[in-house]
Scaffold this motif. Sequence first.
Motif, PDB file in Angstrom:
ATOM      1  N   TYR A   1      -0.429   1.878   6.455  1.00 52.65           N
ATOM      2  CA  TYR A   1      -1.643   1.060   6.541  1.00 52.65           C
ATOM      3  C   TYR A   1      -2.218   1.184   7.947  1.00 52.65           C
ATOM      4  CZ  TYR A   1      -4.776  -2.922   6.434  1.00 52.65           C
ATOM      5  OH  TYR A   1      -5.881  -3.717   6.492  1.00 52.65           O
ATOM      6  N   ASN A   2      -3.495   1.542   8.066  1.00 57.01           N
ATOM      7  CA  ASN A   2      -4.097   1.742   9.405  1.00 57.01           C
ATOM      8  C   ASN A   2      -3.238   2.614  10.311  1.00 57.01           C
ATOM      9  OD1 ASN A   2      -6.623   0.717   9.449  1.00 57.01           O
ATOM     10  ND2 ASN A   2      -6.060  -1.271  10.327  1.00 57.01           N
ATOM     11  N   GLN A   3      -2.721   3.696   9.759  1.00 55.71           N
ATOM     12  CA  GLN A   3      -1.911   4.643  10.507  1.00 55.71           C
ATOM     13  C   GLN A   3      -0.589   4.071  11.027  1.00 55.71           C
ATOM     14  OE1 GLN A   3      -5.461   6.091  12.303  1.00 55.71           O
ATOM     15  NE2 GLN A   3      -5.351   6.810  10.192  1.00 55.71           N
ATOM     16  N   LYS A   4      -0.172   2.952  10.482  1.00 54.52           N
ATOM     17  CA  LYS A   4       1.143   2.411  10.853  1.00 54.52           C
ATOM     18  C   LYS A   4       2.017   2.383   9.612  1.00 54.52           C
ATOM     19  CE  LYS A   4      -0.669  -0.684  14.407  1.00 54.52           C
ATOM     20  NZ  LYS A   4      -1.979  -1.173  13.899  1.00 54.52           N
ATOM     21  N   ARG A   5       3.304   2.510   9.846  1.00 54.80           N
ATOM     22  CA  ARG A   5       4.236   2.477   8.718  1.00 54.80           C
ATOM     23  C   ARG A   5       4.756   1.062   8.487  1.00 54.80           C
ATOM     24  NH1 ARG A   5       7.461   6.347   6.554  1.00 54.80           N
ATOM     25  NH2 ARG A   5       9.269   5.032   6.947  1.00 54.80           N
ATOM     26  N   PHE A   6       4.676   0.643   7.250  1.00 52.98           N
ATOM     27  CA  PHE A   6       5.239  -0.651   6.868  1.00 52.98           C
ATOM     28  C   PHE A   6       6.178  -0.419   5.685  1.00 52.98           C
ATOM     29  CE2 PHE A   6       1.257  -1.665   8.927  1.00 52.98           C
ATOM     30  CZ  PHE A   6       1.518  -2.839   9.634  1.00 52.98           C
ATOM     31  N   VAL A   7       7.284  -1.103   5.685  1.00 53.86           N
ATOM     32  CA  VAL A   7       8.167  -1.072   4.522  1.00 53.86           C
ATOM     33  C   VAL A   7       7.975  -2.380   3.770  1.00 53.86           C
ATOM     34  CG1 VAL A   7      10.559  -0.952   3.728  1.00 53.86           C
ATOM     35  CG2 VAL A   7       9.836   0.370   5.737  1.00 53.86           C
ATOM     36  N   LEU A   8       7.611  -2.278   2.502  1.00 53.58           N
ATOM     37  CA  LEU A   8       7.409  -3.479   1.700  1.00 53.58           C
ATOM     38  C   LEU A   8       8.622  -3.707   0.806  1.00 53.58           C
ATOM     39  CD1 LEU A   8       3.700  -2.919   0.538  1.00 53.58           C
ATOM     40  CD2 LEU A   8       4.536  -4.075   2.580  1.00 53.58           C
ATOM     41  N   ILE A   9       9.137  -4.893   0.830  1.00 50.85           N
ATOM     42  CA  ILE A   9      10.252  -5.243  -0.057  1.00 50.85           C
ATOM     43  C   ILE A   9       9.763  -6.310  -1.030  1.00 50.85           C
ATOM     44  CG2 ILE A   9      12.660  -6.024  -0.171  1.00 50.85           C
ATOM     45  CD1 ILE A   9      12.849  -5.536   2.871  1.00 50.85           C
ATOM     46  N   ASP A  10       9.859  -6.019  -2.306  1.00 46.02           N
ATOM     47  CA  ASP A  10       9.472  -7.005  -3.322  1.00 46.02           C
ATOM     48  C   ASP A  10      10.742  -7.641  -3.860  1.00 46.02           C
ATOM     49  OD1 ASP A  10       8.077  -8.459  -5.273  1.00 46.02           O
ATOM     50  OD2 ASP A  10       8.341  -6.846  -6.737  1.00 46.02           O
ATOM     51  N   THR A  11      10.795  -8.937  -3.847  1.00 53.16           N
ATOM     52  CA  THR A  11      11.987  -9.611  -4.369  1.00 53.16           C
ATOM     53  C   THR A  11      11.632 -10.345  -5.653  1.00 53.16           C
ATOM     54  OG1 THR A  11      11.585 -11.697  -3.239  1.00 53.16           O
ATOM     55  CG2 THR A  11      12.776 -10.005  -2.012  1.00 53.16           C
ATOM     56  N   ALA A  12      12.633 -10.539  -6.478  1.00 51.10           N
ATOM     57  CA  ALA A  12      12.426 -11.358  -7.677  1.00 51.10           C
ATOM     58  C   ALA A  12      12.186 -12.793  -7.222  1.00 51.10           C
ATOM     59  CB  ALA A  12      13.647 -11.282  -8.576  1.00 51.10           C
ATOM     60  N   GLY A  13      11.360 -13.484  -7.946  1.00 52.32           N
ATOM     61  CA  GLY A  13      11.052 -14.856  -7.570  1.00 52.32           C
ATOM     62  C   GLY A  13      12.283 -15.744  -7.644  1.00 52.32           C
ATOM     63  N   ILE A  14      12.288 -16.786  -6.815  1.00 57.23           N
ATOM     64  CA  ILE A  14      13.381 -17.754  -6.880  1.00 57.23           C
ATOM     65  C   ILE A  14      12.861 -18.933  -7.684  1.00 57.23           C
ATOM     66  CG2 ILE A  14      14.971 -19.147  -5.534  1.00 57.23           C
ATOM     67  CD1 ILE A  14      14.271 -17.323  -3.127  1.00 57.23           C
ATOM     68  N   ARG A  15      13.368 -19.091  -8.870  1.00 55.73           N
ATOM     69  CA  ARG A  15      12.878 -20.172  -9.729  1.00 55.73           C
ATOM     70  C   ARG A  15      13.920 -21.259  -9.849  1.00 55.73           C
ATOM     71  NH1 ARG A  15      11.315 -15.719 -12.116  1.00 55.73           N
ATOM     72  NH2 ARG A  15       9.085 -15.337 -12.382  1.00 55.73           N
ATOM     73  N   ARG A  16      13.433 -22.455  -9.991  1.00 55.92           N
ATOM     74  CA  ARG A  16      14.363 -23.565 -10.183  1.00 55.92           C
ATOM     75  C   ARG A  16      14.737 -23.661 -11.657  1.00 55.92           C
ATOM     76  NH1 ARG A  16      13.379 -29.529  -8.441  1.00 55.92           N
ATOM     77  NH2 ARG A  16      11.455 -29.000  -9.488  1.00 55.92           N
ATOM     78  N   LYS A  17      13.738 -23.655 -12.479  1.00 57.25           N
ATOM     79  CA  LYS A  17      13.995 -23.675 -13.923  1.00 57.25           C
ATOM     80  C   LYS A  17      13.179 -22.546 -14.525  1.00 57.25           C
ATOM     81  CE  LYS A  17      14.505 -28.655 -14.399  1.00 57.25           C
ATOM     82  NZ  LYS A  17      13.427 -29.376 -13.739  1.00 57.25           N
ATOM     83  N   GLY A  18      13.665 -21.984 -15.603  1.00 58.37           N
ATOM     84  CA  GLY A  18      12.884 -20.923 -16.193  1.00 58.37           C
ATOM     85  C   GLY A  18      13.597 -20.290 -17.353  1.00 58.37           C
ATOM     86  N   ARG A  19      13.062 -19.142 -17.708  1.00 59.64           N
ATOM     87  CA  ARG A  19      13.625 -18.464 -18.872  1.00 59.64           C
ATOM     88  C   ARG A  19      14.976 -17.857 -18.555  1.00 59.64           C
ATOM     89  NH1 ARG A  19       9.056 -14.677 -17.972  1.00 59.64           N
ATOM     90  NH2 ARG A  19       9.248 -15.759 -16.024  1.00 59.64           N
ATOM     91  N   ILE A  20      15.134 -17.467 -17.272  1.00 62.85           N
ATOM     92  CA  ILE A  20      16.312 -16.668 -16.944  1.00 62.85           C
ATOM     93  C   ILE A  20      17.539 -17.550 -16.720  1.00 62.85           C
ATOM     94  CG2 ILE A  20      15.148 -14.640 -16.080  1.00 62.85           C
ATOM     95  CD1 ILE A  20      15.259 -15.870 -13.293  1.00 62.85           C
TER      96      ILE A  20
END
Length: 221
Positions: free
Chosen positions: A1-20
């Motif tokens: 991005y704009n000639q700079k290197r960025f490492v993006l880390i996507d994490t799974a959401g932290i849910r309190r209650k849910g399907r999982i």
Amino acid sequence: YNQKRFVLIDTAGIRRKGRISQLVEKYSAVTALKAMDRAHVVLMVIDAADGVTDQDLAVAGYAYEKGRALILVVNKWDLPEKDDQTMGKFIAEVQRRFKYLPFAPLLFVSALTGQRVSKIMSKVEEVAAEFNQRIPTAKLNQGLEEFVSKHPPAMAGDQRIKFYYAAQAAVRPPTFVLFTNRPDKIHFSYQRYLVNCFREKFDFGQVPLRLEFKGRGKKNF
Ligand SMILES: Nc1nc2c(ncn2[C@@H]2O[C@H](COP(=O)(O)OP(=O)(O)OP(=O)(O)O)[C@@H](O)[C@H]2O)c(=O)[nH]1
Ligand SMILES: [Mg+2]
């Protein structure tokens, strides 16, 4: 991005209650916290429909303790019905709940429509630059002298508190060591005053910033 290197880390959401399941949930929480250990800038995605949850606060608290830079991204901004007060109210709510993070920038986006999504990386770039910024020692000490003479600290009993010297000890988060005759007597409100001065004068408006007070006798320089 704009000639700079960025490492993006996507994490799974932290849910309190849910399907999982509870187990998967626990595992994804640990993974997300580990990702924060590796990250410099943490983007915390808040769901506009849910508002700020306790979970959001816990995650942000972890990032803060770890000294990470944090950007709050309110996603799904296409969902709420809006009038001219909706964004102001949301901002007020976020500021109230994230009281200890007044520096964290806040963005309102919609991944669905693409609204303001392009602001995210430019904000990351801005915040990362602040987070990595080094202030030359001469400039730092000029600033310190100015802040202290403008608003001197309260006396410690009958003793005058003196600041001798400042040095930047680290980046990410920017950390400054201030050598003083009474490191144990710098009142919390005076520490806050100095932090605010450092923020304004040296352009650290959007990142956490640490000041450490040390007795001069303990350090040779
Ligand atoms: N209305 C609306 N829905 C969205 C938006 N962004 C994501 N969604 C929906 O929200 C749901 C979750 O989206 P994901 O991208 O899987 O969310 P996530 O946070 O990555 O989820 P995990 O990785 O499972 O934690 C999907 O149904 C998306 O279509 C948005 O900006 N507006
Ligand atoms: Mg995801």
